[in-house]
Write a protein that holds these residues in place. Structure first.
Motif, short mmCIF file in Angstrom:
data_model
loop_
_atom_site.label_atom_id
_atom_site.label_comp_id
_atom_site.label_asym_id
_atom_site.label_seq_id
_atom_site.Cartn_x
_atom_site.Cartn_y
_atom_site.Cartn_z
N ASP A 72 0.81 -1.22 0.00
CA ASP A 72 0.00 0.00 0.00
C ASP A 72 0.85 1.27 0.00
OD1 ASP A 72 -2.39 -1.41 0.11
OD2 ASP A 72 -2.37 -1.50 2.28
N SER A 241 -5.99 13.96 2.76
CA SER A 241 -5.96 12.79 3.63
C SER A 241 -6.09 13.22 5.09
CB SER A 241 -4.65 12.04 3.46
OG SER A 241 -4.42 11.69 2.12
N TRP A 269 -5.06 10.71 -2.14
CA TRP A 269 -6.07 10.73 -1.08
C TRP A 269 -6.08 9.41 -0.33
CZ3 TRP A 269 -10.64 7.65 -0.79
CH2 TRP A 269 -10.84 6.79 -1.88
N ILE A 270 -6.58 9.46 0.90
CA ILE A 270 -6.78 8.28 1.73
C ILE A 270 -8.10 8.49 2.48
CG2 ILE A 270 -5.95 6.97 3.73
CD1 ILE A 270 -3.11 7.69 2.94
N MET A 271 -8.87 7.42 2.60
CA MET A 271 -10.10 7.49 3.39
C MET A 271 -9.76 7.45 4.88
SD MET A 271 -13.37 7.73 2.83
CE MET A 271 -13.72 7.03 1.21
N ARG A 319 -8.54 2.76 1.33
CA ARG A 319 -9.65 3.30 0.54
C ARG A 319 -11.01 2.70 0.90
NH1 ARG A 319 -7.04 5.29 -4.23
NH2 ARG A 319 -5.22 6.44 -3.45
N ALA A 325 -17.10 3.99 -1.53
CA ALA A 325 -15.66 4.09 -1.75
C ALA A 325 -15.35 4.27 -3.23
CB ALA A 325 -14.96 2.84 -1.20
N ALA A 329 -13.54 7.54 -5.09
CA ALA A 329 -12.38 7.32 -5.96
C ALA A 329 -12.62 7.90 -7.35
CB ALA A 329 -12.07 5.82 -6.04
#
Length: 367
Positions: A72, A241, A269-271, A319, A325, A329
């Protein structure tokens, strides 16, 4: 795996004492056998509430570079000169690491810090190892290298000086304006293809930022950091993020546009991630700060993680999965293409790496 204790009223910290802090509780870490809770002594007398101050304790590091094999992550090594972070971001996924120190991932994480005072010395020793092969070192992946303690201790700067002397590539992640102090080093390294920076902009709303990241510079100042870095020739990536579903997700396009206008070259980006002790901390914070949105936000997260608030599987943890999700994205990618932030950041060079001569080295005889 150690189990988390349920939060009780006794874990709560007085609101006046924790003003300007992210966590509202100080629940013991998952490895602790004892618990500490506040109780009413029954005397019903007014107590003086003292503001909780930040403690920074020195730590002598034996090693500094940490290696990972996570698919990741775009790097395989990182350094962190501080444990804990005074920025106090309530959602910080690094909070559970404080449990390894016997401290709480809650308020302790942002008020009881340790600083690796010999970080630069250890870094140089590791770079000089005959077995060392250069690759980009990431700084700030766990705790912010430009949190307030850095202004006085300058440990991050000392490490950058070592990396500059060794012509070693570095990628920094920060929310702090303190990075501008080190523009002299970073601009020089960037000119050689040795440095890039990621600046986290989670929201453009000063109000949301203040509640979510109480000791981080406001969004406008972070955008100003992007602009100053870009003008100095340092490649900058805008990091949206984390995206908080039901709270900051509506800002995706606006954040990307603001980053582009400030001079960012790329974006990611990151959730929102809620590992270990972070989940109860964030849930408590949401019900206090955003009671009307708390259930919506938490339910969105469960939708993305198979009914849980978080699933730590590689390929999913950053993500999530499911309709929501995929929608985020798709929106992010469309907006990134539209504003021109869809190109990859320029690769950093490793071919310039060298051991600089030291006093007493044989090379010094021929100077």
């Amino acid at each position: 795996m150690a189990e988390l204790r349920p939060l009780t009223d006794g874990h709560a910290i007085d609101a006046d004492a924790r003003r300007g802090r992210g966590a509202s509780t100080n629940q013991p870490g998952r490895y602790e056998t004892a618990d500490r809770v506040a109780v009413d002594d029954g005397w019903d007398l007014p107590d003086e509430v003292a503001q909780i101050r930040t403690e920074v304790r020195p730590e002598t590091a034996r090693s500094l570079i940490t290696y990972n094999r996570s698919p990741d992550l775009p790097f395989d090594r990182s350094i962190n000169v501080y444990r804990g972070c005074e920025h106090g971001c309530v959602y910080c996924f690094a909070r559970p690491t404080h449990a390894y120190l016997g401290l709480s991932p809650g308020l302790d994480f942002e008020t009881r810090l340790t600083a690796r005072v010999n970080a630069a010395e250890v870094l140089e020793r590791e770079l000089r190892s005959r077995r060392y092969a250069p690759a980009t070192i990431a700084i700030g992946t766990n705790t912010d290298p430009y949190q307030p303690a850095e202004h006085k201790l300058e440990l991050t700067r000392a490490c950058l000086e070592v990396l500059r002397d060794y012509r070693h590539p570095v990628a920094i992640v920060t929310k702090g304006t303190g990075i501008l102090r080190d523009l002299d080093i970073l601009s020089d390294m960037a000119a050689q293809g040795l440095a890039s920076v990621g600046v986290s902009v989670t929201t453009l709303s000063p109000d949301i930022a203040r509640r979510m990241e109480p000791r981080v510079p406001p969004p406008a100042k972070r955008l100003a950091v992007i602009r100053a870095l870009a003008e100095a020739g340092v490649p900058v990536r805008l990091m949206a993020s984390p995206i908080v579903p039901g709270l900051t997700d509506t800002e995706v396009e606006a954040i990307l546009e603001a980053g582009r206008d400030a001079g960012a070259r790329g974006a990611s980006w990151i959730m929102l991630r809620l590992p270990q002790e972070v989940a109860p901390l964030v849930e408590t914070w949401l019900r206090e700060a955003w009671p009307d949105r708390a259930d919506k936000i938490l339910n969105r997260l469960r939708e993305m993680h198979g009914g849980k608030l978080y699933e730590a599987q590689w390929g999913r943890r950053m993500r999530g999965e499911g309709v929501y999700a995929r929608m985020i994205a798709a929106r992010f990618e469309a907006a990134r293409r539209r504003v021109g932030l869809d190109e990859r950041m320029p690769p950093l060079r490793t071919d310039l790496f060298r051991h600089p001569p030291r006093v007493g080295d044989q090379l010094g005889l021929f100077d």
